[in-house]
Design a protein around this motif. Structure first.
Motif, PDB file in Angstrom:
ATOM      1  N   CYS A  13      19.773  -0.035  -3.534  1.00 35.27           N
ATOM      2  CA  CYS A  13      19.339   0.014  -2.134  1.00 35.27           C
ATOM      3  C   CYS A  13      18.222   1.024  -1.938  1.00 35.27           C
ATOM      4  O   CYS A  13      17.849   1.324  -0.803  1.00 35.27           O
ATOM      5  CB  CYS A  13      20.514   0.347  -1.220  1.00 35.27           C
ATOM      6  SG  CYS A  13      21.849  -0.850  -1.278  1.00 35.27           S
ATOM      7  N   ASP A  14      17.707   1.550  -3.044  1.00 35.54           N
ATOM      8  CA  ASP A  14      16.614   2.506  -2.954  1.00 35.54           C
ATOM      9  C   ASP A  14      15.368   1.869  -2.342  1.00 35.54           C
ATOM     10  O   ASP A  14      14.661   2.498  -1.547  1.00 35.54           O
ATOM     11  CB  ASP A  14      16.296   3.094  -4.328  1.00 35.54           C
ATOM     12  CG  ASP A  14      16.238   2.044  -5.425  1.00 35.54           C
ATOM     13  OD1 ASP A  14      17.131   1.186  -5.473  1.00 35.54           O
ATOM     14  OD2 ASP A  14      15.295   2.092  -6.240  1.00 35.54           O
ATOM     15  N   ILE A  15      15.114   0.617  -2.684  1.00 37.65           N
ATOM     16  CA  ILE A  15      13.943  -0.076  -2.123  1.00 37.65           C
ATOM     17  C   ILE A  15      14.126  -0.291  -0.623  1.00 37.65           C
ATOM     18  O   ILE A  15      13.176  -0.137   0.154  1.00 37.65           O
ATOM     19  CB  ILE A  15      13.706  -1.422  -2.841  1.00 37.65           C
ATOM     20  CG1 ILE A  15      13.366  -1.173  -4.311  1.00 37.65           C
ATOM     21  CG2 ILE A  15      12.582  -2.210  -2.170  1.00 37.65           C
ATOM     22  CD1 ILE A  15      13.224  -2.432  -5.135  1.00 37.65           C
ATOM     23  N   ASP A  16      15.342  -0.618  -0.209  1.00 40.24           N
ATOM     24  CA  ASP A  16      15.618  -0.796   1.220  1.00 40.24           C
ATOM     25  C   ASP A  16      15.291   0.473   2.004  1.00 40.24           C
ATOM     26  O   ASP A  16      14.650   0.428   3.061  1.00 40.24           O
ATOM     27  CB  ASP A  16      17.090  -1.160   1.446  1.00 40.24           C
ATOM     28  CG  ASP A  16      17.528  -2.409   0.713  1.00 40.24           C
ATOM     29  OD1 ASP A  16      17.492  -2.383  -0.531  1.00 40.24           O
ATOM     30  OD2 ASP A  16      17.915  -3.385   1.363  1.00 40.24           O
ATOM     31  N   LEU A  17      15.736   1.621   1.488  1.00 38.18           N
ATOM     32  CA  LEU A  17      15.461   2.889   2.156  1.00 38.18           C
ATOM     33  C   LEU A  17      13.968   3.188   2.177  1.00 38.18           C
ATOM     34  O   LEU A  17      13.407   3.572   3.204  1.00 38.18           O
ATOM     35  CB  LEU A  17      16.198   4.032   1.448  1.00 38.18           C
ATOM     36  CG  LEU A  17      17.669   4.256   1.796  1.00 38.18           C
ATOM     37  CD1 LEU A  17      18.271   5.311   0.883  1.00 38.18           C
ATOM     38  CD2 LEU A  17      17.838   4.654   3.258  1.00 38.18           C
ATOM     39  N   TYR A  18      13.314   2.997   1.041  1.00 37.39           N
ATOM     40  CA  TYR A  18      11.882   3.275   0.941  1.00 37.39           C
ATOM     41  C   TYR A  18      11.093   2.417   1.919  1.00 37.39           C
ATOM     42  O   TYR A  18      10.222   2.913   2.643  1.00 37.39           O
ATOM     43  CB  TYR A  18      11.405   3.017  -0.489  1.00 37.39           C
ATOM     44  CG  TYR A  18       9.933   3.282  -0.692  1.00 37.39           C
ATOM     45  CD1 TYR A  18       9.491   4.540  -1.095  1.00 37.39           C
ATOM     46  CD2 TYR A  18       8.982   2.281  -0.471  1.00 37.39           C
ATOM     47  CE1 TYR A  18       8.140   4.793  -1.280  1.00 37.39           C
ATOM     48  CE2 TYR A  18       7.633   2.530  -0.646  1.00 37.39           C
ATOM     49  CZ  TYR A  18       7.218   3.776  -1.047  1.00 37.39           C
ATOM     50  OH  TYR A  18       5.883   4.020  -1.213  1.00 37.39           O
ATOM     51  N   GLU A  19      11.397   1.114   1.968  1.00 37.30           N
ATOM     52  CA  GLU A  19      10.643   0.208   2.842  1.00 37.30           C
ATOM     53  C   GLU A  19      10.919   0.477   4.318  1.00 37.30           C
ATOM     54  O   GLU A  19      10.021   0.346   5.158  1.00 37.30           O
ATOM     55  CB  GLU A  19      10.958  -1.256   2.497  1.00 37.30           C
ATOM     56  CG  GLU A  19      10.499  -1.686   1.116  1.00 37.30           C
ATOM     57  CD  GLU A  19       8.992  -1.565   0.923  1.00 37.30           C
ATOM     58  OE1 GLU A  19       8.243  -1.655   1.929  1.00 37.30           O
ATOM     59  OE2 GLU A  19       8.546  -1.388  -0.224  1.00 37.30           O
ATOM     60  N   ALA A  20      12.150   0.850   4.640  1.00 36.30           N
ATOM     61  CA  ALA A  20      12.461   1.184   6.038  1.00 36.30           C
ATOM     62  C   ALA A  20      11.605   2.345   6.504  1.00 36.30           C
ATOM     63  O   ALA A  20      11.096   2.354   7.637  1.00 36.30           O
ATOM     64  CB  ALA A  20      13.947   1.522   6.179  1.00 36.30           C
ATOM     65  N   LEU A  21      11.408   3.320   5.631  1.00 34.28           N
ATOM     66  CA  LEU A  21      10.618   4.499   5.982  1.00 34.28           C
ATOM     67  C   LEU A  21       9.121   4.261   5.853  1.00 34.28           C
ATOM     68  O   LEU A  21       8.345   4.601   6.746  1.00 34.28           O
ATOM     69  CB  LEU A  21      11.039   5.673   5.096  1.00 34.28           C
ATOM     70  CG  LEU A  21      12.405   6.275   5.412  1.00 34.28           C
ATOM     71  CD1 LEU A  21      12.945   7.052   4.223  1.00 34.28           C
ATOM     72  CD2 LEU A  21      12.316   7.169   6.643  1.00 34.28           C
ATOM     73  N   HIS A  22       8.706   3.664   4.755  1.00 35.45           N
ATOM     74  CA  HIS A  22       7.272   3.507   4.474  1.00 35.45           C
ATOM     75  C   HIS A  22       6.647   2.341   5.231  1.00 35.45           C
ATOM     76  O   HIS A  22       5.662   2.511   5.951  1.00 35.45           O
ATOM     77  CB  HIS A  22       7.066   3.317   2.971  1.00 35.45           C
ATOM     78  CG  HIS A  22       5.646   3.029   2.588  1.00 35.45           C
ATOM     79  ND1 HIS A  22       4.655   3.982   2.672  1.00 35.45           N
ATOM     80  CD2 HIS A  22       5.048   1.882   2.149  1.00 35.45           C
ATOM     81  CE1 HIS A  22       3.507   3.441   2.280  1.00 35.45           C
ATOM     82  NE2 HIS A  22       3.718   2.175   1.970  1.00 35.45           N
TER      83      HIS A  22
END
Length: 227
Positions: A13-22
């Motif tokens: 879920c690291d990509i999910d967190l990154y995309e939500a922020l970035h």
């Protein structure tokens, strides 16, 4: 504010967190390896969901010994925002940054659905854009999400206002006191089983999780009665 998203072996879920922020909020965010031994450049850190180290021994038990964890403990003690969702929450309890533990769901089954939550504490760096007692909906996806602590710890959490999110309605996993997310006494470390990063775009049907990240970016400090 510069935010780190830690990537452990087995994180998903690291990509999910990154995309939500970035992508959604245009935040300054960077992936950081579990081997990182210097987090001084970051103002906040996020631990993602997934199955760190295959969830061997216990969920989060091996990740707790990653090289990056002493740096995360240092950030927490310095008052910097530390956030963990799902497996990230499990890692935070294993590391002793949050009390209690996450055990197997009472149903003994993996649960994946959207559930209603009540916001219990709006004075954390991650929740000050919500209204007290507001009911929101966020997705969950876990097999070991039932929060457990002894009675003394539960009483302390309730008395200190450390229960941040509570399941509203049906309890999906058997968590004591319907707990879905808690913070430390200082309020800068938050762990929760639901996934706010999966509810940040109307296109996907739900934006209820977006304010977790907006709160961090627009303030990023613990609210007090005076602030």
């Amino acid at each position: 504010m510069k935010i780190a998203v830690v990537v452990f072996p087995g994180s998903n879920c690291d990509i999910d967190l990154y995309e939500a922020l970035h992508t959604v909020l245009d935040a300054d965010v960077e992936y950081v390896s579990h081997k990182c031994e210097d987090m001084s450049a970051f103002d906040a850190v996020m631990l993602p969901g997934g199955f760190s180290y295959g969830d061997y021994l216990r969920c989060g038990a091996i990740a707790r010994f990653s090289k990056v964890m002493p740096e995360i403990v240092k950030m927490a003690k310095a008052g910097k925002p530390v956030f963990g969702t799902c497996n990230g929450f499990q890692i935070l309890t294993e590391a002793g940054l949050l009390p209690g533990a996450l055990k197997q769901n009472d149903s003994l089954k993996f649960v994946c659905k959207t559930v209603p939550l009540r916001v219990e504490n709006t004075k954390t760096p991650f929740t000050h854009q919500y209204q007290q007692d507001e009911v929101i909906k966020l997705p969950i996806a876990h097999a070991d999400g039932s929060y457990f602590a002894d009675e003394a710890t539960l009483s302390e959490l309730e008395a200190n206002g450390q229960v941040v999110f509570r399941y509203a309605g049906e309890n999906p996993n058997g968590s004591l006191h319907d707990i879905a997310g808690i913070c430390n006494k200082q309020g800068n470390v938050l762990g929760m089983m639901p996934h706010p990063e999966r509810a940040v775009e109307a296109l996907l049907g739900n934006e209820d999780g977006l304010r977790v990240f907006k709160s961090l970016l627009e303030n990023g400090t613990v609210k007090t009665e005076e602030s």
